[in-house]
Design a protein around this motif. Sequence first.
Motif, PDB file in Angstrom:
ATOM      1  N   SER A   8       2.726  40.556  41.181  1.00 45.95           N
ATOM      2  CA  SER A   8       2.286  40.857  39.817  1.00 45.95           C
ATOM      3  C   SER A   8       3.347  40.394  38.825  1.00 45.95           C
ATOM      4  CB  SER A   8       2.032  42.355  39.647  1.00 45.95           C
ATOM      5  OG  SER A   8       3.231  43.084  39.805  1.00 45.95           O
ATOM      6  N   ILE A   9       2.892  40.197  37.596  1.00 48.74           N
ATOM      7  CA  ILE A   9       3.786  39.838  36.508  1.00 48.74           C
ATOM      8  C   ILE A   9       3.615  40.884  35.417  1.00 48.74           C
ATOM      9  CG2 ILE A   9       4.320  38.136  34.721  1.00 48.74           C
ATOM     10  CD1 ILE A   9       3.383  35.969  36.645  1.00 48.74           C
ATOM     11  N   ILE A  10       4.734  41.464  35.022  1.00 51.05           N
ATOM     12  CA  ILE A  10       4.751  42.476  33.970  1.00 51.05           C
ATOM     13  C   ILE A  10       5.465  41.854  32.774  1.00 51.05           C
ATOM     14  CG2 ILE A  10       5.606  44.758  33.316  1.00 51.05           C
ATOM     15  CD1 ILE A  10       5.598  45.351  36.440  1.00 51.05           C
ATOM     16  N   VAL A  11       4.817  41.897  31.622  1.00 49.85           N
ATOM     17  CA  VAL A  11       5.387  41.320  30.409  1.00 49.85           C
ATOM     18  C   VAL A  11       5.738  42.458  29.453  1.00 49.85           C
ATOM     19  CG1 VAL A  11       5.015  39.715  28.496  1.00 49.85           C
ATOM     20  CG2 VAL A  11       3.995  39.237  30.737  1.00 49.85           C
ATOM     21  N   ALA A  12       7.016  42.557  29.087  1.00 45.34           N
ATOM     22  CA  ALA A  12       7.467  43.617  28.182  1.00 45.34           C
ATOM     23  C   ALA A  12       6.813  43.468  26.815  1.00 45.34           C
ATOM     24  CB  ALA A  12       8.986  43.563  28.044  1.00 45.34           C
ATOM     25  N   THR A  13       6.566  44.588  26.170  1.00 44.74           N
ATOM     26  CA  THR A  13       5.975  44.594  24.835  1.00 44.74           C
ATOM     27  C   THR A  13       6.815  43.779  23.861  1.00 44.74           C
ATOM     28  OG1 THR A  13       4.996  46.755  25.255  1.00 44.74           O
ATOM     29  CG2 THR A  13       5.194  46.095  22.948  1.00 44.74           C
ATOM     30  N   THR A  18       7.684  39.167  20.242  1.00 46.43           N
ATOM     31  CA  THR A  18       8.466  37.981  19.891  1.00 46.43           C
ATOM     32  C   THR A  18       7.591  36.745  19.868  1.00 46.43           C
ATOM     33  OG1 THR A  18      10.531  38.890  20.769  1.00 46.43           O
ATOM     34  CG2 THR A  18      10.387  36.487  20.624  1.00 46.43           C
ATOM     35  N   ILE A  19       6.770  36.561  20.893  1.00 47.39           N
ATOM     36  CA  ILE A  19       5.900  35.384  20.962  1.00 47.39           C
ATOM     37  C   ILE A  19       4.909  35.387  19.795  1.00 47.39           C
ATOM     38  CG2 ILE A  19       4.088  34.246  22.309  1.00 47.39           C
ATOM     39  CD1 ILE A  19       5.663  35.128  24.842  1.00 47.39           C
ATOM     40  N   ALA A  20       4.300  36.536  19.518  1.00 39.05           N
ATOM     41  CA  ALA A  20       3.333  36.618  18.420  1.00 39.05           C
ATOM     42  C   ALA A  20       3.991  36.260  17.087  1.00 39.05           C
ATOM     43  CB  ALA A  20       2.724  38.014  18.356  1.00 39.05           C
ATOM     44  N   HIS A  21       5.196  36.741  16.876  1.00 41.00           N
ATOM     45  CA  HIS A  21       5.925  36.433  15.641  1.00 41.00           C
ATOM     46  C   HIS A  21       6.295  34.952  15.567  1.00 41.00           C
ATOM     47  CE1 HIS A  21       8.703  36.825  12.310  1.00 41.00           C
ATOM     48  NE2 HIS A  21       9.605  36.194  13.048  1.00 41.00           N
ATOM     49  N   GLU A  22       6.883  34.430  16.632  1.00 38.02           N
ATOM     50  CA  GLU A  22       7.338  33.036  16.647  1.00 38.02           C
ATOM     51  C   GLU A  22       6.169  32.048  16.564  1.00 38.02           C
ATOM     52  OE1 GLU A  22      10.343  31.743  16.483  1.00 38.02           O
ATOM     53  OE2 GLU A  22      11.546  33.552  16.719  1.00 38.02           O
ATOM     54  N   LEU A  37      12.565  34.970  30.088  1.00 40.91           N
ATOM     55  CA  LEU A  37      13.644  35.428  30.954  1.00 40.91           C
ATOM     56  C   LEU A  37      13.257  36.754  31.586  1.00 40.91           C
ATOM     57  CD1 LEU A  37      16.072  34.647  28.128  1.00 40.91           C
ATOM     58  CD2 LEU A  37      16.283  33.526  30.347  1.00 40.91           C
ATOM     59  N   GLY A  38      13.570  36.917  32.864  1.00 47.20           N
ATOM     60  CA  GLY A  38      13.210  38.160  33.521  1.00 47.20           C
ATOM     61  C   GLY A  38      13.891  38.343  34.854  1.00 47.20           C
ATOM     62  N   THR A  39      13.440  39.364  35.554  1.00 44.76           N
ATOM     63  CA  THR A  39      13.991  39.713  36.856  1.00 44.76           C
ATOM     64  C   THR A  39      12.855  39.999  37.835  1.00 44.76           C
ATOM     65  OG1 THR A  39      14.099  42.062  36.251  1.00 44.76           O
ATOM     66  CG2 THR A  39      16.091  40.745  35.880  1.00 44.76           C
ATOM     67  N   THR A  40      13.155  39.829  39.098  1.00 48.91           N
ATOM     68  CA  THR A  40      12.212  40.203  40.143  1.00 48.91           C
ATOM     69  C   THR A  40      12.585  41.604  40.608  1.00 48.91           C
ATOM     70  OG1 THR A  40      11.975  37.908  40.820  1.00 48.91           O
ATOM     71  CG2 THR A  40      11.279  39.576  42.403  1.00 48.91           C
ATOM     72  N   GLU A  41      11.596  42.480  40.615  1.00 44.63           N
ATOM     73  CA  GLU A  41      11.800  43.861  41.056  1.00 44.63           C
ATOM     74  C   GLU A  41      10.740  44.182  42.088  1.00 44.63           C
ATOM     75  OE1 GLU A  41      12.080  46.526  37.750  1.00 44.63           O
ATOM     76  OE2 GLU A  41      13.482  45.212  36.704  1.00 44.63           O
ATOM     77  N   GLY A  42      11.158  44.256  43.341  1.00 40.17           N
ATOM     78  CA  GLY A  42      10.200  44.454  44.417  1.00 40.17           C
ATOM     79  C   GLY A  42       9.264  43.259  44.462  1.00 40.17           C
ATOM     80  N   ASN A  43       7.959  43.522  44.395  1.00 41.10           N
ATOM     81  CA  ASN A  43       6.951  42.463  44.405  1.00 41.10           C
ATOM     82  C   ASN A  43       6.544  42.012  43.018  1.00 41.10           C
ATOM     83  OD1 ASN A  43       6.636  41.928  47.075  1.00 41.10           O
ATOM     84  ND2 ASN A  43       4.943  43.360  47.382  1.00 41.10           N
ATOM     85  N   SER A  44       7.241  42.469  41.985  1.00 39.96           N
ATOM     86  CA  SER A  44       6.852  42.154  40.612  1.00 39.96           C
ATOM     87  C   SER A  44       7.898  41.295  39.913  1.00 39.96           C
ATOM     88  CB  SER A  44       6.672  43.441  39.800  1.00 39.96           C
ATOM     89  OG  SER A  44       5.621  44.206  40.314  1.00 39.96           O
ATOM     90  N   LEU A  45       7.405  40.412  39.070  1.00 36.05           N
ATOM     91  CA  LEU A  45       8.261  39.688  38.144  1.00 36.05           C
ATOM     92  C   LEU A  45       8.140  40.414  36.816  1.00 36.05           C
ATOM     93  CD1 LEU A  45       9.980  37.275  37.182  1.00 36.05           C
ATOM     94  CD2 LEU A  45       7.823  36.105  36.679  1.00 36.05           C
ATOM     95  N   ALA A  50      11.878  36.915  25.528  1.00 34.29           N
ATOM     96  CA  ALA A  50      11.316  35.624  25.119  1.00 34.29           C
ATOM     97  C   ALA A  50      12.177  35.097  23.987  1.00 34.29           C
ATOM     98  CB  ALA A  50       9.873  35.769  24.655  1.00 34.29           C
ATOM     99  N   GLY A  51      12.448  33.810  24.036  1.00 34.49           N
ATOM    100  CA  GLY A  51      13.230  33.191  22.975  1.00 34.49           C
ATOM    101  C   GLY A  51      12.353  32.358  22.075  1.00 34.49           C
TER     102      GLY A  51
END
Length: 158
Positions: A8-13, A18-22, A37-45, A50-51
């Motif tokens: 799974s991929i989890i995208v932080a709010t 940031t993406i919506a603004h940019e 940019l992110g990290t792998t935690e267990g089975n999730s990214l 976001a830059g």
Amino acid sequence: MTDTVPASIIVATSVVDTIAHEAQASRDGTETGGILLGTTEGNSLVIRHAGGPGRHATRRATFFQRDLNHAQALGDQAFERDRSVWVGEWHTHLAAPAVPSSRDIATYQKLLADPELDFDFFVAIILADPTNNWTQPQTATWFITPSETRVIITNGHT
């Protein structure tokens, strides 16, 4: 990066914000984007950061290339903060659907093939808005490996 493909991929709010603004910058008729940019935690990214494009980015109607120095600085800061690493990119398409172009796919495959980058997979978030108001763009999150390119989320739905 990792030896396994995330389930799974989890995208932080904050990434979505940031993406919506940019993405609003595309109102000028040029594409924009940035790194993820992110990290792998267990089975999730977990995509934590976001830059934006950076001051020296190349922005054209059908092409975007990030400011490499800006992206590197963001990556260094994120790694210091929470060990986040480069996992992908986001960018806008002006009139095209939120689907990777042949140029996009070629770029992603080139990055995946670079042994120094050590990518097992790459994530691309693409926003498209043919109305050019950028208040509710079409969005799609793409998962790319050397053997496949597949959409995993479109406008917030899997």
